[in-house]
Motif scaffolding. Sequence first.
Motif, PDB file in Angstrom:
ATOM      1  N   PHE A  48      14.096  11.349  -2.562  1.00  0.00           N
ATOM      2  CA  PHE A  48      13.588  12.191  -1.378  1.00  0.00           C
ATOM      3  C   PHE A  48      13.483  11.172  -0.346  1.00  0.00           C
ATOM      4  CE2 PHE A  48      12.331  13.317  -5.953  1.00  0.00           C
ATOM      5  CZ  PHE A  48      12.075  14.664  -5.896  1.00  0.00           C
ATOM      6  N   GLY A  49      14.384  10.406   0.768  1.00  0.00           N
ATOM      7  CA  GLY A  49      13.952   9.671   1.692  1.00  0.00           C
ATOM      8  C   GLY A  49      12.889   8.988   2.131  1.00  0.00           C
ATOM      9  N   THR A  50      12.055   8.838   1.368  1.00  0.00           N
ATOM     10  CA  THR A  50      10.820   8.380   1.482  1.00  0.00           C
ATOM     11  C   THR A  50      11.336   6.338   2.022  1.00  0.00           C
ATOM     12  OG1 THR A  50      10.104   8.242  -0.845  1.00  0.00           O
ATOM     13  CG2 THR A  50       9.237  10.095   0.722  1.00  0.00           C
ATOM     14  N   ASN A  51      10.186   5.696   2.155  1.00  0.00           N
ATOM     15  CA  ASN A  51      10.697   4.814   2.464  1.00  0.00           C
ATOM     16  C   ASN A  51       9.138   3.972   2.058  1.00  0.00           C
ATOM     17  OD1 ASN A  51      10.055   1.849   3.943  1.00  0.00           O
ATOM     18  ND2 ASN A  51      12.193   1.960   4.209  1.00  0.00           N
ATOM     19  N   HIS A  52       8.626   2.741   1.724  1.00  0.00           N
ATOM     20  CA  HIS A  52       7.018   2.991   0.938  1.00  0.00           C
ATOM     21  C   HIS A  52       7.252   1.552   2.125  1.00  0.00           C
ATOM     22  CE1 HIS A  52       9.276  -0.709  -0.922  1.00  0.00           C
ATOM     23  NE2 HIS A  52       8.687  -1.305  -0.295  1.00  0.00           N
ATOM     24  N   GLU A  53       7.942   0.774   2.582  1.00  0.00           N
ATOM     25  CA  GLU A  53       7.093  -0.197   3.966  1.00  0.00           C
ATOM     26  C   GLU A  53       6.698   0.982   5.359  1.00  0.00           C
ATOM     27  OE1 GLU A  53      10.532  -2.729   5.055  1.00  0.00           O
ATOM     28  OE2 GLU A  53      10.025  -3.725   2.755  1.00  0.00           O
ATOM     29  N   LEU A  54       7.529   2.399   5.544  1.00  0.00           N
ATOM     30  CA  LEU A  54       7.470   2.903   6.253  1.00  0.00           C
ATOM     31  C   LEU A  54       5.489   3.428   5.979  1.00  0.00           C
ATOM     32  CD1 LEU A  54      10.911   4.552   7.405  1.00  0.00           C
ATOM     33  CD2 LEU A  54       9.068   2.559   8.900  1.00  0.00           C
ATOM     34  N   MET A  55       5.725   4.308   5.106  1.00  0.00           N
ATOM     35  CA  MET A  55       4.908   4.168   4.717  1.00  0.00           C
ATOM     36  C   MET A  55       3.259   4.327   4.647  1.00  0.00           C
ATOM     37  SD  MET A  55       5.470   7.863   3.791  1.00  0.00           S
ATOM     38  CE  MET A  55       4.109   8.546   3.553  1.00  0.00           C
ATOM     39  N   GLY A  56       3.312   2.751   4.196  1.00  0.00           N
ATOM     40  CA  GLY A  56       2.439   1.791   4.489  1.00  0.00           C
ATOM     41  C   GLY A  56       2.040   1.518   5.884  1.00  0.00           C
ATOM     42  N   GLN A  57       2.679   1.384   7.027  1.00  0.00           N
ATOM     43  CA  GLN A  57       2.667   1.241   8.059  1.00  0.00           C
ATOM     44  C   GLN A  57       1.741   3.335   8.235  1.00  0.00           C
ATOM     45  OE1 GLN A  57       4.027  -1.414  10.177  1.00  0.00           O
ATOM     46  NE2 GLN A  57       4.769  -2.608   8.484  1.00  0.00           N
ATOM     47  N   LYS A  58       1.998   3.665   7.739  1.00  0.00           N
ATOM     48  CA  LYS A  58       2.264   5.271   8.095  1.00  0.00           C
ATOM     49  C   LYS A  58       0.047   5.514   7.573  1.00  0.00           C
ATOM     50  CE  LYS A  58       3.938   9.802   8.372  1.00  0.00           C
ATOM     51  NZ  LYS A  58       3.897  10.120   9.439  1.00  0.00           N
ATOM     52  N   ILE A  59       0.063   4.743   6.859  1.00  0.00           N
ATOM     53  CA  ILE A  59      -1.169   4.733   6.574  1.00  0.00           C
ATOM     54  C   ILE A  59      -1.783   3.886   6.726  1.00  0.00           C
ATOM     55  CG2 ILE A  59      -2.949   4.974   3.702  1.00  0.00           C
ATOM     56  CD1 ILE A  59       0.076   5.497   2.403  1.00  0.00           C
ATOM     57  N   ILE A  60      -1.550   2.912   6.957  1.00  0.00           N
ATOM     58  CA  ILE A  60      -2.863   1.941   7.709  1.00  0.00           C
ATOM     59  C   ILE A  60      -3.254   2.512   9.173  1.00  0.00           C
ATOM     60  CG2 ILE A  60      -2.650  -0.444   8.279  1.00  0.00           C
ATOM     61  CD1 ILE A  60      -1.004  -1.725   5.921  1.00  0.00           C
ATOM     62  N   LEU A  61      -2.404   2.477   9.467  1.00  0.00           N
ATOM     63  CA  LEU A  61      -2.154   3.305  10.978  1.00  0.00           C
ATOM     64  C   LEU A  61      -2.660   4.703  11.304  1.00  0.00           C
ATOM     65  CD1 LEU A  61       0.697   1.638  12.626  1.00  0.00           C
ATOM     66  CD2 LEU A  61      -1.305   1.056  12.715  1.00  0.00           C
ATOM     67  N   ASP A  62      -2.736   5.749  10.348  1.00  0.00           N
ATOM     68  CA  ASP A  62      -3.049   7.254  10.724  1.00  0.00           C
ATOM     69  C   ASP A  62      -4.355   7.022  10.228  1.00  0.00           C
ATOM     70  OD1 ASP A  62      -4.243   9.939   9.963  1.00  0.00           O
ATOM     71  OD2 ASP A  62      -1.993   9.889   9.491  1.00  0.00           O
ATOM     72  N   PRO A  63      -5.369   7.479  11.641  1.00  0.00           N
ATOM     73  CA  PRO A  63      -7.022   7.806  11.625  1.00  0.00           C
ATOM     74  C   PRO A  63      -7.398   8.359  10.494  1.00  0.00           C
ATOM     75  CG  PRO A  63      -5.764   8.648  13.390  1.00  0.00           C
ATOM     76  CD  PRO A  63      -4.210   8.217  12.557  1.00  0.00           C
ATOM     77  N   ARG A  64      -6.508   9.125  10.546  1.00  0.00           N
ATOM     78  CA  ARG A  64      -7.281  10.549   9.158  1.00  0.00           C
ATOM     79  C   ARG A  64      -7.099   9.404   7.783  1.00  0.00           C
ATOM     80  NH1 ARG A  64      -2.776  14.703   9.204  1.00  0.00           N
ATOM     81  NH2 ARG A  64      -1.440  12.785   9.067  1.00  0.00           N
TER      82      ARG A  64
ATOM     83  N   LEU B 260       0.611  -1.310   0.254  1.00  0.00           N
ATOM     84  CA  LEU B 260      -0.051  -0.038   0.017  1.00  0.00           C
ATOM     85  C   LEU B 260       0.843   1.109   0.419  1.00  0.00           C
ATOM     86  CD1 LEU B 260      -2.896   1.484   0.390  1.00  0.00           C
ATOM     87  CD2 LEU B 260      -2.349   0.843   2.771  1.00  0.00           C
ATOM     88  N   GLY B 261       1.961   1.281  -0.011  1.00  0.00           N
ATOM     89  CA  GLY B 261       2.929   2.188   0.893  1.00  0.00           C
ATOM     90  C   GLY B 261       3.797   2.766   0.106  1.00  0.00           C
ATOM     91  N   HIS B 262       3.041   1.850  -1.601  1.00  0.00           N
ATOM     92  CA  HIS B 262       4.672   2.885  -2.491  1.00  0.00           C
ATOM     93  C   HIS B 262       4.409   3.865  -3.049  1.00  0.00           C
ATOM     94  CE1 HIS B 262       7.326  -0.588  -3.763  1.00  0.00           C
ATOM     95  NE2 HIS B 262       5.924  -1.632  -3.089  1.00  0.00           N
ATOM     96  N   GLY B 263       4.509   4.227  -3.957  1.00  0.00           N
ATOM     97  CA  GLY B 263       4.497   6.111  -4.239  1.00  0.00           C
ATOM     98  C   GLY B 263       5.011   6.123  -6.296  1.00  0.00           C
ATOM     99  N   PRO B 264       5.072   6.701  -7.013  1.00  0.00           N
ATOM    100  CA  PRO B 264       5.705   6.469  -8.456  1.00  0.00           C
ATOM    101  C   PRO B 264       6.880   6.185  -8.344  1.00  0.00           C
ATOM    102  CG  PRO B 264       5.548   8.880  -7.861  1.00  0.00           C
ATOM    103  CD  PRO B 264       4.747   7.734  -6.540  1.00  0.00           C
ATOM    104  N   TYR B 265       7.169   5.143  -8.954  1.00  0.00           N
ATOM    105  CA  TYR B 265       8.538   5.270  -9.308  1.00  0.00           C
ATOM    106  C   TYR B 265       9.720   4.777  -8.267  1.00  0.00           C
ATOM    107  CZ  TYR B 265       7.451   8.035 -13.302  1.00  0.00           C
ATOM    108  OH  TYR B 265       6.918   8.190 -14.507  1.00  0.00           O
ATOM    109  N   SER B 266       9.033   3.678  -6.913  1.00  0.00           N
ATOM    110  CA  SER B 266       9.607   3.973  -5.605  1.00  0.00           C
ATOM    111  C   SER B 266      11.056   4.144  -5.465  1.00  0.00           C
ATOM    112  CB  SER B 266       9.005   2.635  -4.691  1.00  0.00           C
ATOM    113  OG  SER B 266       7.408   2.814  -4.506  1.00  0.00           O
ATOM    114  N   HIS B 267      11.751   3.259  -6.287  1.00  0.00           N
ATOM    115  CA  HIS B 267      13.439   2.723  -6.139  1.00  0.00           C
ATOM    116  C   HIS B 267      14.218   3.740  -6.278  1.00  0.00           C
ATOM    117  CE1 HIS B 267      16.453   0.262  -6.189  1.00  0.00           C
ATOM    118  NE2 HIS B 267      16.991   0.873  -6.910  1.00  0.00           N
ATOM    119  N   THR B 268      13.340   4.474  -7.134  1.00  0.00           N
ATOM    120  CA  THR B 268      14.321   5.930  -7.393  1.00  0.00           C
ATOM    121  C   THR B 268      13.766   7.587  -6.594  1.00  0.00           C
ATOM    122  OG1 THR B 268      14.208   5.084  -9.756  1.00  0.00           O
ATOM    123  CG2 THR B 268      15.118   7.391  -9.491  1.00  0.00           C
ATOM    124  N   PHE B 269      12.643   7.341  -6.047  1.00  0.00           N
ATOM    125  CA  PHE B 269      11.967   8.369  -5.601  1.00  0.00           C
ATOM    126  C   PHE B 269      12.738   8.089  -4.202  1.00  0.00           C
ATOM    127  CE2 PHE B 269       9.077  10.689  -3.244  1.00  0.00           C
ATOM    128  CZ  PHE B 269       8.724  11.383  -4.197  1.00  0.00           C
TER     129      PHE B 269
END
Lengths: 444, 444, 444, 444
Positions: free
Chosen positions: C122-138, C109-118
């Motif tokens: 930009f210092g993002t991480n699709h695994e952490l973003m996935g966790q965030k989306i799952i846990l964020d009440p918004r 779920l946490g993937h963004g566009p062109y994950s590897h390069t992006f």
Amino acid sequence: MKKFTSPKLAKKVILRDPVHGTISITDQVVFDILQSREFQRLRRIKQLGPIAFVFPGATHTRFEHNLGVYELTRRICDTFEEKYAGEDENLWNPDNRLLVEVAGLLHDLGHGPYSHTFEHLFGTNHELMGQKIILDPRTEVNQALLKVDPEFPKAVASVIAKTYPDPKVVKMISSQADADRMDYLQRDAYYTGVSYGSFDMSRILQVIRPYKDGICFTENGMHAVEDYIVSRYQMYQQVYFHKVGRSTEVILHHLLERAKKDYEEGIIMATPSLAAFLEGKWDLTDYLDLNDGVMETNFTMWTHAKDPILADLASRYLFRKPLTSVKVVGDKKKLVTKLKSLIEEAGFDPAYYTAINSMFDQPYDAYKPTGKNANSQIEIMEDDGTLIELSKMSPLVEALDGTLQGDERFYFPKTMLGSENDPQIFEPIYRQFQEHVHNGYLVE
Amino acid sequence: MKKFTSPKLAKKVILRDPVHGTISITDQVVFDILQSREFQRLRRIKQLGPIAFVFPGATHTRFEHNLGVYELTRRICDTFEEKYAGEDENLWNPDNRLLVEVAGLLHDLGHGPYSHTFEHLFGTNHELMGQKIILDPRTEVNQALLKVDPEFPKAVASVIAKTYPDPKVVKMISSQADADRMDYLQRDAYYTGVSYGSFDMSRILQVIRPYKDGICFTENGMHAVEDYIVSRYQMYQQVYFHKVGRSTEVILHHLLERAKKDYEEGIIMATPSLAAFLEGKWDLTDYLDLNDGVMETNFTMWTHAKDPILADLASRYLFRKPLTSVKVVGDKKKLVTKLKSLIEEAGFDPAYYTAINSMFDQPYDAYKPTGKNANSQIEIMEDDGTLIELSKMSPLVEALDGTLQGDERFYFPKTMLGSENDPQIFEPIYRQFQEHVHNGYLVE
Amino acid sequence: MKKFTSPKLAKKVILRDPVHGTISITDQVVFDILQSREFQRLRRIKQLGPIAFVFPGATHTRFEHNLGVYELTRRICDTFEEKYAGEDENLWNPDNRLLVEVAGLLHDLGHGPYSHTFEHLFGTNHELMGQKIILDPRTEVNQALLKVDPEFPKAVASVIAKTYPDPKVVKMISSQADADRMDYLQRDAYYTGVSYGSFDMSRILQVIRPYKDGICFTENGMHAVEDYIVSRYQMYQQVYFHKVGRSTEVILHHLLERAKKDYEEGIIMATPSLAAFLEGKWDLTDYLDLNDGVMETNFTMWTHAKDPILADLASRYLFRKPLTSVKVVGDKKKLVTKLKSLIEEAGFDPAYYTAINSMFDQPYDAYKPTGKNANSQIEIMEDDGTLIELSKMSPLVEALDGTLQGDERFYFPKTMLGSENDPQIFEPIYRQFQEHVHNGYLVE
Amino acid sequence: MKKFTSPKLAKKVILRDPVHGTISITDQVVFDILQSREFQRLRRIKQLGPIAFVFPGATHTRFEHNLGVYELTRRICDTFEEKYAGEDENLWNPDNRLLVEVAGLLHDLGHGPYSHTFEHLFGTNHELMGQKIILDPRTEVNQALLKVDPEFPKAVASVIAKTYPDPKVVKMISSQADADRMDYLQRDAYYTGVSYGSFDMSRILQVIRPYKDGICFTENGMHAVEDYIVSRYQMYQQVYFHKVGRSTEVILHHLLERAKKDYEEGIIMATPSLAAFLEGKWDLTDYLDLNDGVMETNFTMWTHAKDPILADLASRYLFRKPLTSVKVVGDKKKLVTKLKSLIEEAGFDPAYYTAINSMFDQPYDAYKPTGKNANSQIEIMEDDGTLIELSKMSPLVEALDGTLQGDERFYFPKTMLGSENDPQIFEPIYRQFQEHVHNGYLVE
């Protein structure tokens, strides 16, 4: 080398083939061969013989396989002519086309029913029989070939016998990456319903190319060829070496041995063509009159034979009551004598109800200066024309190179293992027997 | 109605099937039937008989087809149990499962070799033979069924005979949208290599449903069912009615007629089971001993017969030398007498070298209060439970509804049409004949 | 462990999927997740990113892949419940189903566009973003999960993070033979049109089984698992490591680097969500608003930028003008500095027009006590319950075990190699450059 | 007519295509067009637009479709040259090949994002845009074509516009059985995962033939062509007319209408190329900069817009919250006004939350002397050269001939139908509304 040509058909004939889509025939000689009785008889000889007992869908015959090999040689010739004929005649001479297509079509013409077992017992040889049918002036195949040229039957026979001087022509029919194997792997996969035999034939047709001394593949096709070798390995492991399929062969072997004995003793009958073999006085017509149906017709008659062993073996074959088996490794073979005694004690004649069966195959062999696969290593051509042997480029092929894959098995009646609801499994004979079977292996 | 159950196998048996992927067996009785000699013999009877002469890949047998029908009934039962068993027992009673699966497995058990032609000549009937095999206490099939319940053989037989009281059970095996047709359309398409028979089986399995009086399909599945009817129509046009396939049947028919005559006159021999039929004194064992291989073994022997017509017909059958044909429409049938004379003049006995062959089929029939398809119209259920007959919703099915598709053909030796390089085509007999053939039709 | 359940939908929802046929949804929570905006956005993120530039058919997205993984976990659960739930609860607890299915659905779920390069830039991480989306009440995903249980979001997140205590549940989503890989290999093969990724999924579903500490495969399934590992190796070699696909990634990387620089210098614009990243002040909404289309919209705008390097890189990316490459092995990397000078002399900024790109993968790893694949070896269970590690049984897997497959490449503008009709190839810069390229390798 | 030729590539380029296997490029001009920015942009325009919201796999783009049409024209030319070029130049002139292949490649070049909806709102026309791009000297496509011949762009454009004088050339691209339809039916079937679009392309390629005034099919191919027409009918019914797909188009239409209004009122922003259209001052560059990603990037920005209707419509589009619908037949359309009032009462602006949507198609049209399909009936050639119109031979095509298939639907917010757990369904507005919905139809 001589150029052979055939008149063209007024209208292309197209056959449906589930594996290659269509099979196209434009030459009169190909059409005539197809119509010949020696070729039509292949419709009655199953490609995989007893394996249909394991994979019910595998009812395809040597007829379709031979057509398929023809079609693949035709497509390979198309590739060679399009890409390698114009620029340099040494690379591919389009005059070879008819010869190679007809050799492809006839490469397995000599097969009889259950070749492997039959040949062992009756001393026939399908390769020699194929040569004979092609060269014998009484056959319709020979007549068809002669219409092309008086030399044509010999030329075709020599390609199949691998003695024809042009290695490119020979290797399209017989090598570790030939049209024969490419057809049967795909066809056997289609009819058994397993997915292992599928490799990328359209890609192979793009990357196959002639060079001075033979056939190779361009560098960008390495993975397609690697996949083909892996498919071959998998088909052997999963289909050709299937333990139940081999059980059916074991029974067939014992059944024919017993029939030979009974026939000699005059206690059974047989239809004319098989009788000729049982009497040891057969000729070409007898051989051509044999097929799976003839064999099974005799087996069906023998289910009513007075010899209970023959009747039982015939029933076991026809109605699929296989022997069961265990793997034999290392020095465990020494246990077989003891097990045979137990089997005999349980009421079975070990000569007809047990067997050791070994099946091994070399999935790929990089180089063997002599022997059956001599010089037939698969080569990849780099951009500058350098040839590299396949196992040098592929870790998978390297892993298989030169190895023998397969196993040795001991076959015996399933009853020896009993079953849950079966009181006799508590009897000592059975208990003793079962102590030697663990995880599918023979153990001490 | 009685509930039948079978002990379960210790371990599920899974067979590979190229059409459905796998066939799963969990009941002891299904396994026992599979092992029976009456069922195993179906391996030796081709599903499409002579059509393999036209589509070389079509070597599949009634064995696989029966297994396929079993598998489809099993999957339909899965659907019914998952969706329609819990809520309302009147819709689907899971107790029917074993009965319907076994009836599916055995629905074609009575077939012999080349049923159509054979039955016509020898007065057998595959439906009655199937009943007989199921009910006769000497068969292994009957023994297997009896282990379930003394009433089970009769119940199975009545489902196949369409006399079982629950219409839902009967219609899964016999109706215009039954497991039988669904299997053979797909299977015949797979093995012939044509694409016409493919319809969306997985979708059909989602939309099929029971209702009070039978089986229907939910509204969102209309197009999947429409596609199935269209596939059926196309398979008939392209495969089952193929003019060359029918030619082979014509030859077979004449060949057996001639053999009967010759046998009666004592000038040919036959293997025991076929001999029993030629003598008109056969019993169940003889019938069970027959199969394609037995027939072809006799044909092969007869290629050496002294009667030249029998020998020629046997060769024509075995080595695929078909008669050719033209369509006969309207009043053109009157020309046949004249053509037969010309054929006779050209040296062929018209009784054995010509035939009128009609093949027609109703691709779909909305309603016929009597007859074979009585009441078996296909129905679509709307959201509120209303049933609508299929041809009311689909313009394609409406177009096919009640129509007879097929043609009538006149078969004769190909020589009558001559060929370009053939001098005799200028002789008057041939010229006269050819004046009556145009665009594949018989013309004045 | 807690039992999670969801209300059922009034009517099963079935989606068409070309890879698995259908995807079935019966739980309200699965349906709700599907409807959520965070999940729907995955429709706009291609599964293979720039690889579609090489295999035009590969337009499939992370949306279908996540659905496919869900469907496979669902089918595995069906197998486990049918075979291993009744007899011994320790083997498979049906209560795990919802958790494992939802974890499968959300694992990427946490993937963004062109994950590897992006992510690299930009210092993002699709695994952490996935966790965030799952846990964020918004998020709508979190709201959907909460309807099941207040603990459910955390449980799902922990399965994806591999910290959930039950190894069976975790390994179905993350291991060397998990639903994730099984889906993407098949899906990527289907959409690229290569045949390499196909393995026998229906067989895998029959032979996969739980045991006390995880997931393994029964002995008769060894070859299906072997085939899966080989498929994986082949997909990496043929698709994921494709040299042109990597060229597109190289260009993308340089393009984004250049854009960052230009944006900081205020000479280009960007749409809001990407602008937030270029400014380094992004939040979750910005991340969720990103997708392939947003990136390409900005690239399209930048083709009109005043910075000629940015405009050229954007055009090269959008309109597929890749860099070309050679393999670099051994100590030949030392030549790169010299080649870069030549490239600079020819007018290209080496910082943006050259790159060293390494791609390596372990096709299989038998045992690594630590690290990413710790303890995830594939195991085969013998009849008596003994577990054997896969490479001990398969010569192919043994050959791949622990090896690194892949290569290192040097990328540069194609012009450096000139072409036949190109006069500049005779200029010294180009001649010097070309002396170092032979058979696709960098040479001295 | 002029002969156009292109230099050949040094090495054939082969692209993978999951539908046709491979796409082969040997001409420099085809390669150059492929590399052009106008052609590459088609990668960013989905072939089926909003239908991917219903069939998640349908992510394929106009890029692959155009390549596929090129490949089919190439294969048809191969057939024509092999069979019909030698004997009689009037039947097929090989000089047409390049023209017909390039016209196939470029026939859909002018498409923008969501053509149907977009064109309606912004007055563009993809056919005229295609002509413009081909003829405008500023485009890379035009430059590539000019390298062949100064007349080539015009010739290509005239084939696509159907004004080119040779009907054979035109009909290969535009007729009721053209390469365009043959590609999209198969491609859309492959990517949606439905089986309906599959017909026997390899058979079509065998039976298609030129004649003096156009293209027809040989008599033995009638059923393959019939199957193609049936497939076309089924794809329309099942895919192109899918009610949820049309809902997405309805929302898109309203969304763009609202955006236009809001943009004019200055309350929203847009990226440059779309802004040019919203302002009504666009040029070719703006059109070429548009694609699905640009549209969705703007929609994503608008989900944060202050206008709640725009924000909601954008979310509904992006996150798949479709309107629901009922069929409208006969005079029931009169009820729509009443239903709209109820919908307004329930809080929705009917201008943006309801719609009447009609979709009808003629699956086949035998003869229409005027209009879009003028003279494009499909013809079958008998042995003697007589042409017979398809519906005269096929009962299925006759059934479809001239009929309009499709339906008219009224779209509205799903809430109006409530759901079981939804208390508001008992409120009078909803009850009144629901009284008019039965079995999916609008009723009184």
